[in-house]
Scaffold this motif. Structure first.
Motif, PDB file in Angstrom:
ATOM      1  N   GLN A 220      38.899  31.252  46.357  1.00  0.00           N
ATOM      2  CA  GLN A 220      38.402  30.426  46.442  1.00  0.00           C
ATOM      3  C   GLN A 220      38.987  28.708  47.503  1.00  0.00           C
ATOM      4  O   GLN A 220      38.425  28.288  47.902  1.00  0.00           O
ATOM      5  N   GLY A 221      40.733  29.120  46.936  1.00  0.00           N
ATOM      6  CA  GLY A 221      41.577  28.074  47.356  1.00  0.00           C
ATOM      7  C   GLY A 221      42.800  27.950  47.232  1.00  0.00           C
ATOM      8  O   GLY A 221      42.720  28.841  46.835  1.00  0.00           O
ATOM      9  N   LEU A 222      43.351  26.946  46.777  1.00  0.00           N
ATOM     10  CA  LEU A 222      44.920  26.432  47.220  1.00  0.00           C
ATOM     11  C   LEU A 222      44.941  25.521  46.755  1.00  0.00           C
ATOM     12  O   LEU A 222      44.124  24.563  45.992  1.00  0.00           O
ATOM     13  N   ASP A 223      46.013  26.094  45.045  1.00  0.00           N
ATOM     14  CA  ASP A 223      46.178  24.544  44.092  1.00  0.00           C
ATOM     15  C   ASP A 223      46.867  23.852  44.966  1.00  0.00           C
ATOM     16  O   ASP A 223      47.776  23.743  46.127  1.00  0.00           O
ATOM     17  N   GLU A 224      47.903  22.535  44.313  1.00  0.00           N
ATOM     18  CA  GLU A 224      48.761  21.108  44.784  1.00  0.00           C
ATOM     19  C   GLU A 224      50.528  22.116  45.000  1.00  0.00           C
ATOM     20  O   GLU A 224      50.564  21.906  45.922  1.00  0.00           O
ATOM     21  N   LYS A 225      50.185  23.355  44.665  1.00  0.00           N
ATOM     22  CA  LYS A 225      51.240  23.487  45.236  1.00  0.00           C
ATOM     23  C   LYS A 225      51.712  24.694  45.547  1.00  0.00           C
ATOM     24  O   LYS A 225      52.002  25.704  46.168  1.00  0.00           O
ATOM     25  N   TYR A 227      49.510  27.692  45.778  1.00  0.00           N
ATOM     26  CA  TYR A 227      49.358  28.995  45.226  1.00  0.00           C
ATOM     27  C   TYR A 227      47.998  28.743  45.237  1.00  0.00           C
ATOM     28  O   TYR A 227      47.470  28.050  45.430  1.00  0.00           O
ATOM     29  N   ILE A 228      47.500  30.374  45.950  1.00  0.00           N
ATOM     30  CA  ILE A 228      46.131  30.617  46.053  1.00  0.00           C
ATOM     31  C   ILE A 228      45.594  31.019  44.688  1.00  0.00           C
ATOM     32  O   ILE A 228      46.173  31.604  43.643  1.00  0.00           O
ATOM     33  N   VAL A 229      43.967  30.307  44.481  1.00  0.00           N
ATOM     34  CA  VAL A 229      43.203  30.215  43.367  1.00  0.00           C
ATOM     35  C   VAL A 229      41.893  31.418  43.336  1.00  0.00           C
ATOM     36  O   VAL A 229      41.884  31.060  44.623  1.00  0.00           O
TER      37      VAL A 229
END
Ligand code: URA
Length: 242
Positions: A220-225, A227-229
């Motif tokens: 889906q994408g990246l979080d604020e750190k 990390y792949i989510v």
């Protein structure tokens, strides 16, 4: 910014009717022609489900990630050229087949990329494997090359670059810069990863449009750190320590 809904697919054998086949989230598709996503088969999705699960123990994580790594290596090898090769069978008949052309090597981005070396060795006997260590510089917070050990004739080889998670692509792009500085043409590099972010895939496609990415899944994408989510967490921690 509205998140695009993840695609969902009925999975399972064709002899089951669609309502008997569960829906599962499958890889996003991408527009970049140099990104090759493995076929979203029931087996692949089951293997990814195992390694994404936070309750999967280290032994199972290693076993199932290795199975996916095998699929990635086999798919990457299909991108290498072959030559005609006709042989004779024990029955004296000829068979017109093919054989690999050229030399390959692996290059793992330490430390997580080393987890993909076993699958490469299982598919390619006595393959040469180089290593690159890139870490974030404490002061600048930019990726910095700390160490590399590569075959001296690497410019004459096809390179399978190994890193299980393609997040922003910062360190992998630097690894590709190192390979190119040693004379490896961009089109002779295949970058293998288990899970890629759409951002990472796009960064690569923009900077290196002739390099091929072979991945099992675009998430889906990246979080604020960064990390792949939904991802699987920190690959290195789960493979080496937890
Ligand atoms: N590296 C990991 O191990 N996991 C991520 O989600 C991103 C980078």
């Amino acid at each position: 910014e509205a998140l695009e809904r993840a695609p969902s697919q009925h999975l399972g054998p064709e002899y089951k009717s669609p309502d008997e086949r569960p829906q599962a989230t499958v890889s996003k598709s991408v527009t970049q022609a140099n990104v090759h996503i493995l076929p979203q088969t029931p087996q692949l999705i089951a293997l990814l489900t195992m390694i994404r699960d936070k309750n999967t123990n280290r032994g199972d994580f290693i076993f199932y990630s290795n199975r996916i790594n095998r699929l990635l290596v086999e798919e990457a090898l299909n991108h290498l050229p072959v030559l005609p090769h006709t042989i004779t069978t024990p029955l004296g008949r000829t068979y017109s087949g093919v054989k690999f052309e050229g030399k390959i090597c692996g290059v793992s981005i330490m430390r997580a990329g080393e987890a993909m070396e076993q699958a490469l060795r299982e598919c390619c006997r006595s393959v040469r494997i180089g290593k690159i260590l890139i870490q974030r510089d404490e002061e600048t917070s930019k990726p910095r090359l700390f160490y590399d050990k590569l075959p001296e004739d690497i410019s004459e080889r096809w390179v399978l670059l190994l890193d299980p998670m393609l997040a922003t692509g910062g360190s992998a792009l630097m690894a590709v810069d190192v390979l190119r500085s040693k004379g490896v043409p961009e089109e002779h590099i295949l970058f293998l990863n288990l899970i890629a972010s759409p951002e990472g895939a796009a960064n690569f496609a923009q900077k290196y449009p002739k390099l091929r990415i072979v991945t099992a899944f675009v998430d889906q994408g990246l979080d604020e750190k960064n990390y792949i989510v939904p991802g699987l967490g920190d690959f290195g921690d789960r493979f080496y320590t937890l």
